[in-house]
Design an enzyme around this catalytic site. Sequence first.
Site, PDB file in Angstrom:
ATOM      1  CE1 TYR A 198      -9.770   2.746  12.951  1.00 25.78           C
ATOM      2  CE2 TYR A 198      -8.061   3.292  14.487  1.00 25.78           C
ATOM      3  CZ  TYR A 198      -8.868   3.593  13.647  1.00 25.78           C
ATOM      4  OH  TYR A 198      -8.852   5.000  13.443  1.00 25.78           O
TER       5      TYR A 198
ATOM      6  CG  HIS B  17     -14.326   6.316  14.370  1.00 31.19           C
ATOM      7  ND1 HIS B  17     -13.878   4.932  14.566  1.00 31.19           N
ATOM      8  CD2 HIS B  17     -13.494   6.894  13.343  1.00 31.19           C
ATOM      9  CE1 HIS B  17     -12.676   5.031  13.546  1.00 31.19           C
ATOM     10  NE2 HIS B  17     -12.609   5.927  12.876  1.00 31.19           N
TER      11      HIS B  17
ATOM     12  N   PRO C 248      -1.322  10.938   7.870  1.00 30.91           N
ATOM     13  CG  PRO C 248       0.229  10.993   9.379  1.00 30.91           C
ATOM     14  CD  PRO C 248      -1.017  10.320   9.141  1.00 30.91           C
ATOM     15  CG  LEU C 249       3.354   8.803   6.897  1.00 34.85           C
ATOM     16  CD1 LEU C 249       3.864   7.467   7.596  1.00 34.85           C
ATOM     17  CD2 LEU C 249       4.283   9.666   6.537  1.00 34.85           C
ATOM     18  N   GLY C 250      -0.421   9.386   3.703  1.00 41.26           N
ATOM     19  CA  GLY C 250      -1.338   9.202   2.852  1.00 41.26           C
ATOM     20  C   GLY C 250      -1.302   7.720   2.772  1.00 41.26           C
ATOM     21  NE  ARG C 251      -6.801   6.074   3.504  1.00 41.36           N
ATOM     22  CZ  ARG C 251      -7.555   5.646   4.541  1.00 41.36           C
ATOM     23  NH1 ARG C 251      -7.288   4.887   5.465  1.00 41.36           N
ATOM     24  NH2 ARG C 251      -8.490   6.516   4.903  1.00 41.36           N
ATOM     25  N   GLY C 252       0.482   5.614   3.447  1.00 45.39           N
ATOM     26  CA  GLY C 252       1.745   4.989   3.020  1.00 45.39           C
ATOM     27  C   GLY C 252       2.089   5.523   1.722  1.00 45.39           C
TER      28      GLY C 252
ATOM     29  N   GLY D  19       6.635   6.806  -0.756  1.00 44.37           N
ATOM     30  CA  GLY D  19       7.208   6.251  -1.950  1.00 44.37           C
ATOM     31  C   GLY D  19       7.342   4.599  -1.711  1.00 44.37           C
TER      32      GLY D  19
HETATM   33  N1  LIG Z   1     -10.405   9.033  12.429  1.00 50.52           N
HETATM   34  C1  LIG Z   1     -10.519   8.398  11.041  1.00 50.52           C
HETATM   35  O1  LIG Z   1     -11.389   8.206  10.501  1.00 50.52           O
HETATM   36  C2  LIG Z   1      -9.116   7.762  10.815  1.00 50.52           C
HETATM   37  C3  LIG Z   1      -9.108   7.332   9.626  1.00 50.52           C
HETATM   38  C4  LIG Z   1      -7.775   6.596   9.131  1.00 50.52           C
HETATM   39  C5  LIG Z   1      -6.777   6.712  10.071  1.00 50.52           C
HETATM   40  N2  LIG Z   1      -7.128   6.997  11.297  1.00 50.52           N
HETATM   41  C6  LIG Z   1      -5.887   7.119  12.422  1.00 50.52           C
HETATM   42  O2  LIG Z   1      -4.680   7.682  11.720  1.00 50.52           O
HETATM   43  C7  LIG Z   1      -3.794   6.816  11.969  1.00 50.52           C
HETATM   44  C8  LIG Z   1      -2.716   6.916  10.707  1.00 50.52           C
HETATM   45  O3  LIG Z   1      -3.400   6.913   9.494  1.00 50.52           O
HETATM   46  P1  LIG Z   1      -2.792   5.415   8.717  1.00 50.52           P
HETATM   47  O4  LIG Z   1      -2.271   4.535   9.428  1.00 50.52           O
HETATM   48  O5  LIG Z   1      -4.292   5.223   7.955  1.00 50.52           O
HETATM   49  O6  LIG Z   1      -2.001   6.001   7.428  1.00 50.52           O
HETATM   50  P2  LIG Z   1      -0.513   6.703   7.532  1.00 50.52           P
HETATM   51  O7  LIG Z   1      -0.084   6.941   8.907  1.00 50.52           O
HETATM   52  O8  LIG Z   1      -0.844   7.886   6.393  1.00 50.52           O
HETATM   53  O9  LIG Z   1       0.303   5.657   6.752  1.00 50.52           O
HETATM   54  C9  LIG Z   1       0.296   4.274   7.309  1.00 50.52           C
HETATM   55  C10 LIG Z   1       1.028   3.366   6.201  1.00 50.52           C
HETATM   56  O10 LIG Z   1       2.268   3.893   6.204  1.00 50.52           O
HETATM   57  C11 LIG Z   1       3.282   2.806   6.293  1.00 50.52           C
HETATM   58  N3  LIG Z   1       4.287   3.519   6.925  1.00 50.52           N
HETATM   59  C12 LIG Z   1       4.458   4.269   8.046  1.00 50.52           C
HETATM   60  N4  LIG Z   1       5.546   4.782   8.347  1.00 50.52           N
HETATM   61  C13 LIG Z   1       6.412   4.613   7.293  1.00 50.52           C
HETATM   62  C14 LIG Z   1       7.741   5.035   6.875  1.00 50.52           C
HETATM   63  N5  LIG Z   1       8.244   5.730   7.779  1.00 50.52           N
HETATM   64  N6  LIG Z   1       8.163   4.564   5.711  1.00 50.52           N
HETATM   65  C15 LIG Z   1       7.275   3.736   4.829  1.00 50.52           C
HETATM   66  N7  LIG Z   1       5.922   3.404   5.247  1.00 50.52           N
HETATM   67  C16 LIG Z   1       5.424   3.729   6.411  1.00 50.52           C
HETATM   68  C17 LIG Z   1       2.555   1.931   7.203  1.00 50.52           C
HETATM   69  O11 LIG Z   1       3.141   0.454   7.133  1.00 50.52           O
HETATM   70  P3  LIG Z   1       3.168  -0.543   7.989  1.00 50.52           P
HETATM   71  O12 LIG Z   1       1.531  -0.981   8.232  1.00 50.52           O
HETATM   72  O13 LIG Z   1       3.720  -1.893   7.315  1.00 50.52           O
HETATM   73  O14 LIG Z   1       3.712  -0.311   9.391  1.00 50.52           O
HETATM   74  C18 LIG Z   1       1.016   1.995   6.858  1.00 50.52           C
HETATM   75  O15 LIG Z   1       1.037   1.088   5.833  1.00 50.52           O
HETATM   76  C19 LIG Z   1      -4.213   5.201  11.751  1.00 50.52           C
HETATM   77  O16 LIG Z   1      -3.332   4.497  12.382  1.00 50.52           O
HETATM   78  C20 LIG Z   1      -5.604   5.791  12.961  1.00 50.52           C
HETATM   79  O17 LIG Z   1      -5.048   5.427  13.924  1.00 50.52           O
HETATM   80  C21 LIG Z   1      -8.133   7.632  11.666  1.00 50.52           C
END
Ligand SMILES: NC(=O)c1ccc[n+]([C@@H]2O[C@H](COP(=O)([O-])OP(=O)(O)OC[C@H]3O[C@@H](n4cnc5c(N)ncnc54)[C@H](OP(=O)(O)O)[C@@H]3O)[C@@H](O)[C@H]2O)c1
Length: 316
Positions: free
Chosen positions: A56, A125, A206-210, A214
């Site tokens: 990252y 990873h 878990p938030l579908g990358r945001g 919504g």
């Molecule tokens: N093992 C793997 O291959 C892999 C792949 C992907 C991710 N990951 C891990 O999983 C974690 C979570 O996944 P992710 O970060 O990709 O996606 P996510 O948790 O589904 O979504 C993150 C996005 O949602 C936004 N967000 C978070 N909380 C929110 C809320 N309450 N209301 C509105 N928007 C919100 C964040 O905004 P901001 O950025 O503006 O804060 C960010 O852009 C990562 O951070 C990483 O540590 C692992």
Amino acid sequence: MKQRSLRDLTVSEIGLGCMPMSWAYAVADVDPEEVAATLRRAVELGVTLLDTADVYGPFTNEMLIREYVVDAGLRDQVTIATKGGLVPIDATNYGRNGRPDDIRAACDASLERLGVDMIDLYQLHRIDPDVPVEETWGAMADLVATGKVSYLGLSEASVEEILVADSIHPVTSVQSELSLWTDENVVNGVLNLCEERGIGFLAYCPLGRGYLTGTVTADVIGEGDFRSANPRFTAEALTANESIVAGIRAVASRHGATAAQVALAWVLEQGAHVVPIPGTKRRRWLEDNVAAADIVLTTADLADLAALPRSGAPRY
Ligand SMILES: NC(=O)c1ccc[n+]([C@@H]2O[C@H](COP(=O)([O-])OP(=O)(O)OC[C@H]3O[C@@H](n4cnc5c(N)ncnc54)[C@H](OP(=O)(O)O)[C@@H]3O)[C@@H](O)[C@H]2O)c1
């Protein structure tokens, strides 16, 4: 905050994904002071699991944990989960490298960047198709034996790969995608296998990358944002999946909650071994997400959420 068990490792039931603090989404919006405050606030709120990876940034995210957590004297209050086994090829492409010597070197480099003597949870990873998983996992088991790592995890592994690894050294966790628009790990049996063996399942995205919150529309995804090249974030896909967000919002309105909170409450419902790791770089979203642990979805809520379509577009 309540705790959940990843085998012998106990962590808060909601973790914190640190990836957006230096990578992937709207990086131009990163405010280092807000990142520092978010990490401090996470610890105050009882979030103990911090998920990062060497790749990252690349190679900058772990340094944030060092600066704002380890050097700030908070190291003993958190479980640091990092990953190795992916290597950057260019700005947007990553290769897999599970060769034992390279995994050992990657772990040493992570220890250095994190500024710690031991990594709590070291995750592979991705499994390298060119290296038998036994060899990579064996090298990772040596990292435990030599005291560099406490527990080992996999990421995006199949049932068969988990079984092979678990026969060599206990798999503490499997990290893979799980959310209201992705049930691949339910269908492929990984979620079930983890439950049967007591292996923790770290639900990433878990938030579908945001998207499931919504708040993500085409205009917030700028150039260089990882989502700009992701099939789920084309204009067509964003429109096609609007009904998922509408359904989540309908459930959220019954609880006076946000869509993000319902999306996380649903993930928590998928098993006592499941720990969502929502990613954010700001306190506002962190606090919103942590409060999701207080939501109790009813049978009717769960039925309505189960009836929603999954994303028609692939994950990558
Ligand atoms: N093992 C793997 O291959 C892999 C792949 C992907 C991710 N990951 C891990 O999983 C974690 C979570 O996944 P992710 O970060 O990709 O996606 P996510 O948790 O589904 O979504 C993150 C996005 O949602 C936004 N967000 C978070 N909380 C929110 C809320 N309450 N209301 C509105 N928007 C919100 C964040 O905004 P901001 O950025 O503006 O804060 C960010 O852009 C990562 O951070 C990483 O540590 C692992």
